[in-house]
Design a protein around this motif. Structure first.
Motif, short mmCIF file in Angstrom:
data_model
loop_
_atom_site.label_atom_id
_atom_site.label_comp_id
_atom_site.label_asym_id
_atom_site.label_seq_id
_atom_site.Cartn_x
_atom_site.Cartn_y
_atom_site.Cartn_z
N TYR A 25 0.47 -0.96 0.01
CA TYR A 25 -0.22 -0.16 -0.36
C TYR A 25 0.96 1.05 0.21
O TYR A 25 0.68 2.29 -0.18
CB TYR A 25 -0.90 0.33 1.36
CG TYR A 25 -1.72 1.30 1.04
CD1 TYR A 25 -3.12 1.39 -0.10
CD2 TYR A 25 -1.22 2.27 1.75
CE1 TYR A 25 -4.13 1.96 0.00
CE2 TYR A 25 -2.24 3.49 2.21
CZ TYR A 25 -3.81 3.01 1.62
OH TYR A 25 -4.31 4.66 1.00
N HIS A 26 1.83 1.36 0.85
CA HIS A 26 2.86 2.36 1.39
C HIS A 26 3.88 2.66 -0.68
O HIS A 26 4.89 2.78 -0.04
CB HIS A 26 3.99 2.49 2.18
CG HIS A 26 2.14 2.55 3.13
ND1 HIS A 26 1.39 3.89 3.34
CD2 HIS A 26 1.29 1.71 4.34
CE1 HIS A 26 1.15 3.77 4.39
NE2 HIS A 26 0.79 2.50 4.49
N ALA A 27 3.61 1.26 -1.71
CA ALA A 27 4.78 1.39 -2.48
C ALA A 27 6.33 1.48 -2.11
O ALA A 27 7.46 1.93 -3.14
CB ALA A 27 4.74 3.07 -3.16
N VAL A 28 6.01 0.20 0.00
CA VAL A 28 7.27 -0.38 -0.18
C VAL A 28 7.88 -1.06 -1.20
O VAL A 28 7.46 -1.66 -1.59
CB VAL A 28 8.13 -0.74 0.97
CG1 VAL A 28 8.79 -0.71 1.23
CG2 VAL A 28 7.21 0.58 1.70
N LYS A 29 9.42 -0.54 -1.21
CA LYS A 29 9.58 -2.39 -2.70
C LYS A 29 9.49 -3.54 -2.27
O LYS A 29 9.68 -4.34 -0.59
CB LYS A 29 11.25 -2.15 -2.54
CG LYS A 29 12.13 -3.31 -3.12
CD LYS A 29 13.34 -2.62 -3.06
CE LYS A 29 14.29 -4.61 -3.63
NZ LYS A 29 15.38 -4.82 -3.52
N TYR A 30 9.15 -4.79 -2.99
CA TYR A 30 8.86 -5.78 -2.53
C TYR A 30 10.12 -6.94 -2.06
O TYR A 30 11.01 -6.79 -2.98
CB TYR A 30 8.01 -6.74 -3.20
CG TYR A 30 7.88 -7.50 -3.27
CD1 TYR A 30 6.66 -8.58 -3.15
CD2 TYR A 30 8.67 -9.09 -3.95
CE1 TYR A 30 6.41 -9.50 -2.36
CE2 TYR A 30 7.95 -10.25 -3.12
CZ TYR A 30 6.85 -10.50 -2.48
OH TYR A 30 6.60 -11.83 -2.15
N LEU A 55 -2.85 -2.93 -4.37
CA LEU A 55 -3.58 -3.55 -5.70
C LEU A 55 -5.33 -2.53 -5.09
O LEU A 55 -5.46 -0.96 -5.86
CB LEU A 55 -4.63 -4.63 -5.59
CG LEU A 55 -6.09 -4.33 -6.49
CD1 LEU A 55 -6.32 -4.03 -8.12
CD2 LEU A 55 -7.04 -6.23 -6.55
N MET A 56 -5.07 -1.94 -3.56
CA MET A 56 -5.55 -1.24 -2.85
C MET A 56 -5.42 0.12 -3.19
O MET A 56 -6.49 1.60 -3.41
CB MET A 56 -5.84 -0.94 -1.67
CG MET A 56 -6.57 -0.22 -0.86
SD MET A 56 -8.56 -0.38 -1.18
CE MET A 56 -9.42 -1.61 -0.80
N ARG A 57 -3.91 0.27 -3.47
CA ARG A 57 -3.34 1.42 -3.95
C ARG A 57 -3.31 2.39 -5.57
O ARG A 57 -3.91 2.97 -5.30
CB ARG A 57 -1.96 1.78 -3.13
CG ARG A 57 -1.07 3.05 -3.60
CD ARG A 57 -0.04 3.14 -3.23
NE ARG A 57 1.07 1.68 -3.95
CZ ARG A 57 1.75 1.78 -5.17
NH1 ARG A 57 1.38 2.43 -5.56
NH2 ARG A 57 2.40 0.56 -5.78
N VAL A 58 -3.47 1.40 -6.07
CA VAL A 58 -4.17 1.59 -7.78
C VAL A 58 -5.18 2.23 -7.74
O VAL A 58 -5.37 2.74 -8.34
CB VAL A 58 -3.27 0.74 -8.30
CG1 VAL A 58 -4.12 0.92 -9.69
CG2 VAL A 58 -1.83 -0.21 -8.20
N LYS A 59 -6.13 1.43 -6.96
CA LYS A 59 -7.56 1.26 -7.31
C LYS A 59 -7.84 2.97 -6.69
O LYS A 59 -8.71 3.74 -6.71
CB LYS A 59 -8.54 0.29 -6.18
CG LYS A 59 -8.27 -1.08 -7.72
CD LYS A 59 -9.88 -1.86 -6.04
CE LYS A 59 -9.74 -2.74 -7.23
NZ LYS A 59 -10.50 -3.44 -6.54
N GLU A 60 -7.34 3.57 -5.74
CA GLU A 60 -7.68 5.01 -5.01
C GLU A 60 -6.84 5.82 -5.73
O GLU A 60 -7.55 7.10 -6.16
CB GLU A 60 -6.15 4.43 -3.23
CG GLU A 60 -7.62 3.77 -2.62
CD GLU A 60 -6.96 3.79 -0.83
OE1 GLU A 60 -6.13 4.72 -1.01
OE2 GLU A 60 -7.31 3.27 0.02
N GLU A 61 -5.53 5.63 -6.44
CA GLU A 61 -5.22 6.48 -7.08
C GLU A 61 -6.05 6.86 -8.21
O GLU A 61 -6.65 7.93 -8.49
CB GLU A 61 -3.96 6.55 -7.55
CG GLU A 61 -2.89 5.91 -5.83
CD GLU A 61 -1.37 4.83 -6.55
OE1 GLU A 61 -1.08 4.79 -7.75
OE2 GLU A 61 -0.97 5.63 -5.80
N ALA A 62 -7.03 5.50 -8.93
CA ALA A 62 -7.50 5.51 -9.87
C ALA A 62 -8.82 6.51 -9.69
O ALA A 62 -9.27 7.25 -10.98
CB ALA A 62 -7.60 4.34 -10.70
N ALA A 63 -9.42 6.52 -8.65
CA ALA A 63 -10.99 7.38 -7.72
C ALA A 63 -10.66 8.46 -8.51
O ALA A 63 -11.41 9.52 -8.10
CB ALA A 63 -11.15 6.00 -7.11
#
Length: 64
Positions: A25-30, A55-63
């Motif tokens: 969610y916080h875009a930390v390196k895998y 996936l949640m982060r991407v959905k929130e950014e798209a919304a």
């Protein structure tokens, strides 16, 4: 009367999921530091958590 005691117990593998979700969610390196062979359940939980968080982060950014 139903017993909800089972809901109060925590699965020990949930911590790996939460850590993975946070990183995704916080875009930390895998960086899954669990051993794929020796700690397979932790490894999978972290991976699934990371995917769900990302996936949640991407959905929130798209919304927005």
């Amino acid at each position: 009367m139903p017993s909800y005691k089972h809901q109060l117990t925590r699965n020990k593998y949930d911590d790996a999921y939460v850590m993975g979700y946070h990183n995704g969610y916080h875009a930390v390196k895998y960086d899954n530091q669990y051993d794929e062979d020796a700690q397979a359940q932790y490894w999978i939980k972290f991976k699934h958590g990371y995917t769900a968080g990302k996936l949640m982060r991407v959905k929130e950014e798209a919304a927005s």
